[in-house]
Every structure is written in structure tokens, then in C-alpha cells.
Scaffold this motif. Structure first.
Motif, PDB file in Angstrom:
ATOM      1  N   LEU A  89       0.814  -1.214   0.000  1.00  0.00           N
ATOM      2  CA  LEU A  89       0.000   0.000   0.000  1.00  0.00           C
ATOM      3  C   LEU A  89       0.850   1.269   0.000  1.00  0.00           C
ATOM      4  O   LEU A  89       0.325   2.363   0.138  1.00  0.00           O
ATOM      5  CB  LEU A  89      -0.916  -0.007   1.241  1.00  0.00           C
ATOM      6  N   ARG A 376     -14.542  -6.704   8.968  1.00  0.00           N
ATOM      7  CA  ARG A 376     -13.311  -5.988   9.320  1.00  0.00           C
ATOM      8  C   ARG A 376     -12.254  -6.108   8.220  1.00  0.00           C
ATOM      9  O   ARG A 376     -11.700  -5.119   7.771  1.00  0.00           O
ATOM     10  CB  ARG A 376     -12.772  -6.552  10.662  1.00  0.00           C
ATOM     11  N   THR A 380     -10.640  -2.637   3.517  1.00  0.00           N
ATOM     12  CA  THR A 380      -9.708  -2.159   2.480  1.00  0.00           C
ATOM     13  C   THR A 380     -10.322  -2.298   1.085  1.00  0.00           C
ATOM     14  O   THR A 380     -10.249  -1.388   0.260  1.00  0.00           O
ATOM     15  CB  THR A 380      -8.389  -2.961   2.556  1.00  0.00           C
ATOM     16  N   LYS A 391      -3.806   6.586   2.138  1.00  0.00           N
ATOM     17  CA  LYS A 391      -3.761   5.687   3.295  1.00  0.00           C
ATOM     18  C   LYS A 391      -2.625   6.046   4.228  1.00  0.00           C
ATOM     19  O   LYS A 391      -1.490   6.198   3.792  1.00  0.00           O
ATOM     20  CB  LYS A 391      -3.575   4.242   2.813  1.00  0.00           C
ATOM     21  N   TYR A 429      -9.783   2.686  11.157  1.00  0.00           N
ATOM     22  CA  TYR A 429      -9.964   1.310  11.617  1.00  0.00           C
ATOM     23  C   TYR A 429      -8.584   0.755  11.931  1.00  0.00           C
ATOM     24  O   TYR A 429      -7.574   1.390  11.617  1.00  0.00           O
ATOM     25  CB  TYR A 429     -10.689   0.453  10.574  1.00  0.00           C
ATOM     26  N   HIS A 431      -5.881  -1.973  14.427  1.00  0.00           N
ATOM     27  CA  HIS A 431      -5.555  -2.983  15.425  1.00  0.00           C
ATOM     28  C   HIS A 431      -5.364  -2.304  16.786  1.00  0.00           C
ATOM     29  O   HIS A 431      -4.287  -1.778  17.072  1.00  0.00           O
ATOM     30  CB  HIS A 431      -4.277  -3.712  15.019  1.00  0.00           C
ATOM     31  N   HIS A 438      -5.431   2.653  10.981  1.00  0.00           N
ATOM     32  CA  HIS A 438      -5.416   2.871   9.534  1.00  0.00           C
ATOM     33  C   HIS A 438      -6.340   4.040   9.246  1.00  0.00           C
ATOM     34  O   HIS A 438      -7.564   3.909   9.336  1.00  0.00           O
ATOM     35  CB  HIS A 438      -5.887   1.621   8.788  1.00  0.00           C
ATOM     36  N   ASN A 440      -7.851   6.339   6.601  1.00  0.00           N
ATOM     37  CA  ASN A 440      -8.070   6.334   5.146  1.00  0.00           C
ATOM     38  C   ASN A 440      -8.880   7.566   4.754  1.00  0.00           C
ATOM     39  O   ASN A 440      -9.859   7.917   5.428  1.00  0.00           O
ATOM     40  CB  ASN A 440      -8.860   5.092   4.702  1.00  0.00           C
ATOM     41  N   GLU A 472       2.862  -0.828   9.955  1.00  0.00           N
ATOM     42  CA  GLU A 472       3.000  -2.203   9.464  1.00  0.00           C
ATOM     43  C   GLU A 472       3.010  -2.332   7.947  1.00  0.00           C
ATOM     44  O   GLU A 472       3.071  -3.440   7.439  1.00  0.00           O
ATOM     45  CB  GLU A 472       1.879  -3.083  10.041  1.00  0.00           C
ATOM     46  N   HIS A 473       2.943  -1.217   7.237  1.00  0.00           N
ATOM     47  CA  HIS A 473       2.898  -1.308   5.770  1.00  0.00           C
ATOM     48  C   HIS A 473       4.229  -1.001   5.102  1.00  0.00           C
ATOM     49  O   HIS A 473       4.347  -1.148   3.893  1.00  0.00           O
ATOM     50  CB  HIS A 473       1.854  -0.344   5.191  1.00  0.00           C
TER      51      HIS A 473
HETATM   52  C1  AKG Z   1      -5.672  -3.802   7.563  1.00  0.00           C
HETATM   53  O1  AKG Z   1      -6.838  -3.871   7.178  1.00  0.00           O
HETATM   54  O2  AKG Z   1      -5.309  -4.190   8.685  1.00  0.00           O
HETATM   55  C2  AKG Z   1      -4.668  -3.235   6.696  1.00  0.00           C
HETATM   56  O3  AKG Z   1      -3.499  -3.323   6.993  1.00  0.00           O
HETATM   57  C3  AKG Z   1      -5.087  -2.447   5.484  1.00  0.00           C
HETATM   58  C4  AKG Z   1      -5.228  -1.025   5.843  1.00  0.00           C
HETATM   59  C5  AKG Z   1      -5.591  -0.101   4.711  1.00  0.00           C
HETATM   60  O4  AKG Z   1      -6.081  -0.556   3.685  1.00  0.00           O
HETATM   61  O5  AKG Z   1      -5.423   1.121   4.871  1.00  0.00           O
END
Ligand code: AKG
Length: 515
Positions: A89, A376, A380, A391, A429, A431, A438, A440, A472-473
Motif C-alpha cells: 500500500l 473488518r 480495504t 492511506k 480502523y 488494530h 489505519h 483512510n 505495518e505497511h
Molecule cells: C488492515 O486492514 O489491517 C490493513 O493493513 C489495510 C489497511 C488499509 O487498507 O489502509
């Protein structure tokens, strides 16, 4: 700046050279017989945000072939972009110009699996879901899981240090990866594919090809920093998260945990974001060892997931008054014990004098379990169906998740950009257990105006919390300029020295991670 040497373009004579050791089907080049359209999936990322102009894609089948390609490119100063499933991403896996693309897709064999220890050794191009299916019948699971599991490669996961949905339970890849095989930027193979749980000796196997090895140079480098050499540097850690800028990961040795005997999940609807923190505390206390995920989606993210057919929509009554949702998963050893704990938790939450939740929907079957997860995991995909997404994958204190989303929305509104023809939605959204949000921003198109409104605004907020601009990306091409918001000069200086040491000609994934 990291190394920027004069680079060479791939020429016909290079293709002739590659033909000496690669099968014809492993070479895709517009210099010979491929059509530009054949290279499109390799030159463009799946969001349609990053575009390269590579003329040539090579798909080696063995580590030896990778080493021969890299050795040749090193001599010829041809820059290389290693590519896995191209699901990233941050633009890390597509060329910025006309670099050669080295796809790992043909390196897709499991090399070994020990069903007792759970240690799996696999080629870098194995798809994550394929590995999950491989270890499943042996009652093991992969230690990571993410939305792109159907197409991402394990090598790419390791190269980007992907986190995902299981990090809360099984930790990061820095812990579960036991060994790596890496083709270094001069073509040497660093074979650290150990299957040992414990190994404090540092570098063990090394296949020298040239006179001065990067390993020797690395040790000299560390010596120059007055760190005791030979005290056990864990070299593989350098390549985890290096995004192919220090070498190409060709194989991975990874510890796979035993499959849980019972898994359950529940979606909890919350009236206010403020309840997320106390809820997390309560859930951790009540579920303790069986808690395996605690994932957050705000109302906008939920609405989009439902709109674009991701997972099971809750009823109007179930979502009434909800500002956000949390998905809780349990993974344990005994179904009745785990269900009892989860039911007790729900009862406790709903009967409290001031309930933290307005509703809880417990999955009742494997199909429902998957469809709650899809709500969940599918955000994305839903976002990509809604428009073009900016993002930001950030680490900030959990208590600030909503503030960050709200401030970004207000900022875009103050710039006059929050309307149907520009930014349509701002959502959050992520973790919760990992402090990873995240953020967006969905717009009609990628425009400089929106980009300028978002950056450095978002990075400044992150820095104000001493957070991370990349949780994490990875850094990819997107965040090289923003690294100073999360790393100081000393750290960036050290990263540049390591890059210079291992890749003096700057041929490995140029313009990624470091400017
Ligand atoms: C997630 O859904 O945990 C991702 O790492 C994707 C986050 C995203 O699309 O911004």
C-alpha cells in the motif's frame, strides 16, 4: 541521501545474457516480444496509485537463478525492484522508473515442514493462504494473517515486516522468522535459513562468490562503531522490513503455531469511541489467555464495508446508536470453556449499570465467524471500491485514534475539500491491541491539492504523539521523505550507512525506504 549511482537501462544484450540460464517463460520484456499490457500488472500497484515503466520482468525459479541475475545487474549497474504479490500500500514493489522487475512468483515451493516443531521453510514466492492451507492439516497456522492473504507472498510479508490481524497473539515477524535466505546486492547468497529456535552465534552459513563479502564489510562496519564483533549479530533482522533495499529474500524459515482448537468471534457495538479503552481493559481481563484479536472499525468504515458487500450486515436494531465497532476473537483449547468465558463477558458488558456497549453479535457457526471477520478484513476492499484512497498506517496512542480521524476531517473541511467532488470520506480502523490506526481518506481522484492538504499535516499529528508514520505497511516510495517524523538523524544516518555498505551501487529497490 543514500547512494544514487548512475544506473543502466536493461538492453537487448542483457536479455541475451539472461536467456543463457533462464527459461524463456521466465523472461517478459517489451524489448523482445512482450506487449506493454503484459507488464501492466507488474508496473502498477493494485490501488492504481504508483506506476512504473519497466521494460523487463524476470521470474526466476531458483535461488541460483536469482543470484545470477543480481550478480549481472550489479556488474551492469541495472537497478532491480524485487516483487512479491504486489499487494503493498506504499508503492514499495513497483518501479519508480524503468528498473528491472524481479518477480518471485515462480519460487513457490515449500522446502520443508516439521509437524512436531511447526517450523516451515518455504520459498519467498509462496502465497500466504497457500502456506496456511499447507500447514492446516498438520494442525498449525501461519503466525500472521492479513486481508491480502490470497495473493501476498511470504517473502513480501517478511520484507515489509507485515503485521496483520494475529500480531496481538503471535507477535511480529521479528520474532517468528527463524531464518532467511537472501541474495545480496552483489549476487552472493546469505544462507541463514536455520530452523533453530535458539542461535546466539550470529552469522553461520555464507556462500562466498566474490572477494570481499558484504558480511565482512558488515563486520568491519560494526567494528568501526566499536561494537564487539562476532558477538552474535542477528543479520536476518536487517532484512525484515528492509523492503528489498538490502537484498532479495528468496526463502523464509518461520515458526508456525499450533492451530487453536476452538475459535469464536463477536462484534461489539459501542455508543462512543471513549468506551474503546475501558472495553479493551475489560476484555483483556475477562478473556485473558484466549483473546486473540481486538480490532476496531469506526462507523464510516462499517457502513462502507456493508455498502460494498463485505461480510454480514448487522440489523438496524443491532447497530442503532453505534459510533464504532470492535471485533473480538478468541482462540483457545476447549470450545465449551471458551464459549462460557465469551458469554460471561457479554452478559457482564450488557448488564453493567453504564454499559460500554449497546450490542454484541456472537457468531454461531463457521460461516458467521467468517462473515463477521469479513466486515473488518473487507474494509480495504470496500474503500478501494468507493474511490481513490490516501492511506496512513500509523502508530499512535490508542486514546487518540478518534482525535486523529476527526482532526483530519476538520482540516480537510477547513480547506474546502470535504465534498463529493473531492474527499468523500475520512475513516479509521485498525488494530487496537497494537496501537495501529489505519486512517483512510477516500476521494474521487489522487490530486496534488488533497495530497498537499494531508501532508505534512498527518505526519505532524503523528510526530506530536511520538508515534510512527509507518506501523505495518512499510515506507515504500510513499514515506521516504517523512521518515524524519519518526526517526532521528542518528537512526537515519545509520540506516544510510548500512544501505551503503550492503548496496554500494544503490541497485536494490532504489528510492524506497530511503530517499
Ligand atoms: C488492515 O486492514 O489491517 C490493513 O493493513 C489495510 C489497511 C488499509 O487498507 O489502509
Amino acid at each position: 541521501r543514500a547512494t544514487r549511482c548512475a544506473h543502466t537501462r536493461v538492453q537487448h544484450s542483457d536479455i541475451d545474457h539472461f536467456r543463457q540460464f533462464l527459461q524463456p517463460s521466465s523472461i517478459l520484456s517489451t524489448l523482445t516480444d512482450a506487449a506493454p499490457a503484459d507488464l501492466e500488472p507488474f508496473n502498477n500497484d493494485w490501488m492504481g496509485k504508483y506506476h512504473g515503466q519497466a521494460t523487463t520482468v524476470l521470474k526466476p525459479r531458483t535461488t541460483e537463478e536469482v543470484a545470477k541475475i543480481v550478480s549481472w545487474c550489479s556488474q551492469r549497474r541495472i537497478p532491480i525492484v524485487p516483487q512479491g504479490g504486489n499487494t503493498g500500500l506504499v508503492g514499495g514493489s513497483v518501479p519508480l522508473r524503468d528498473e528491472l522487475i524481479l518477480s518471485l512468483a515462480n519460487m513457490n515451493k515449500v522446502r520443508s515442514f516439521d509437524p512436531v516443531s511447526g517450523i516451515l521453510v518455504a520459498d519467498a514466492g509462496c502465497i500466504l493462504q497457500t502456506l496456511t492451507d499447507y500447514v492446516g492439516p498438520h494442525n498449525h497456522i501461519m503466525p500472521l494473517d492479513l486481508g491480502a492473504k490470497g495473493s501476498c507472498h511470504i517473502g513480501g510479508n517478511v520484507a515489509t515486516n507485515a503485521g496483520g490481524l494475529r500480531l496481538l497473539r503471535y507477535g511480529s515477524l521479528h520474532g517468528s522468522v527463524l531464518g532467511l535466505e537472501v541474495v545480496l546486492p552483489d549476487g552472493q547468497v546469505l544462507d541463514q535459513l536455520t530452523t533453530l529456535r535458539k542461535d546466539n552465534t550470529g552469522p553461520r552459513h555464507f556462500l562466498p562468490v566474490h572477494d570481499t563479502s558484504p558480511l565482512e564489510r558488515t563486520l568491519v562496519f560494526f567494528k568501526s562503531l566499536t561494537i564487539k564483533p562476532y558477538s552474535g549479530y542477528d543479520l536476518k533482522q536487517l532484512f525484515i522490513g528492509a523492503e528489498g533495499t538490502l537484498g532479495i529474500i528468496t526463502a523464509v524459515s518461520i515458526l508456525t503455531p499450533p492451530s487453536p482448537q476452538a475459535s469464536n468471534n463477536v462484534i461489539l457495538a459501542l455508543p462512543h469511541f471513549d468506551n474503546v479503552l475501558p472495553l479493551y481493559k475489560t476484555v483483556k481481563r475477562d478473556l485473558s489467555e484466549i483473546l486473540s484479536a481486538f480490532e476496531f472499525i469506526d462507523r464510516t468504515a462499517y457502513n462502507l464495508a456493508v455498502k460494498h458487500g463485505q461480510g454480514r450486515a448487522l440489523s438496524d436494531e443491532e447497530v442503532e446508536g453505534a459510533q464504532c465497532f470492535v471485533l473480538v476473537e478468541t482462540s483457545g483449547g476447549r470450545r465449551d470453556h471458551d464459549e462460557e468465558k465469551l458469554n460471561d463477558l457479554l452478559e457482564h458488558l450488557l448488564s453493567a449499570e453504564q454499559p460500554l456497549i449497546t450490542n454484541g453479535v456472537l457468531s454461531q457457526s463457521p460461516a458467521q465467524f467468517s462473515s463477521l471477520w469479513a466486515l473488518r478484513e473487507g474494509v480495504t476492499e470496500a474503500v478501494s471500491k468507493e474511490g481513490k484512497a490516501y492511506k496512513y498506517d500509523i502508530s499512535v496512542p490508542l486514546s487518540s485514534f478518534k482525535i486523529v480521524v476527526d482532526k483530519t476531517r476538520e482540516h480537510l473541511a477547513s480547506k474546502g475539500l470535504l465534498h463529493d467532488k473531492a474527499v468523500k470520506h475520512v475513516l479509521g480502523y485498525g488494530h487496537v491491541g497494537d496501537g495501529n490506526l489505519h486512517l483512510n481518506i477516500i476521494a474521487d481522484a489522487y490530486t496534488q491539492e488533497i495530497q498537499d492538504a494531508l501532508e505534512p499535516f498527518v505526519y505532524e499529528i503523528v510526530a506530536s504523539y511520538r508515534g510512527s508514520i509507518s506501523a505495518e505497511h512499510g515506507i515504500g516510495a510513499m514515506k521516504t521523505h517523512a521518515l524524519p517524523y519518526s526517526k532521528n538523524d542518528v537512526a537515519i544516518g545509520l540506516m544510510k550507512q548500512i544501505k551503503q555498505l550492503l548496496d554500494p551501487h544503490g541497485i536494490m529497490n532504489p528510492g524506497k525506504v530511503l530517499e
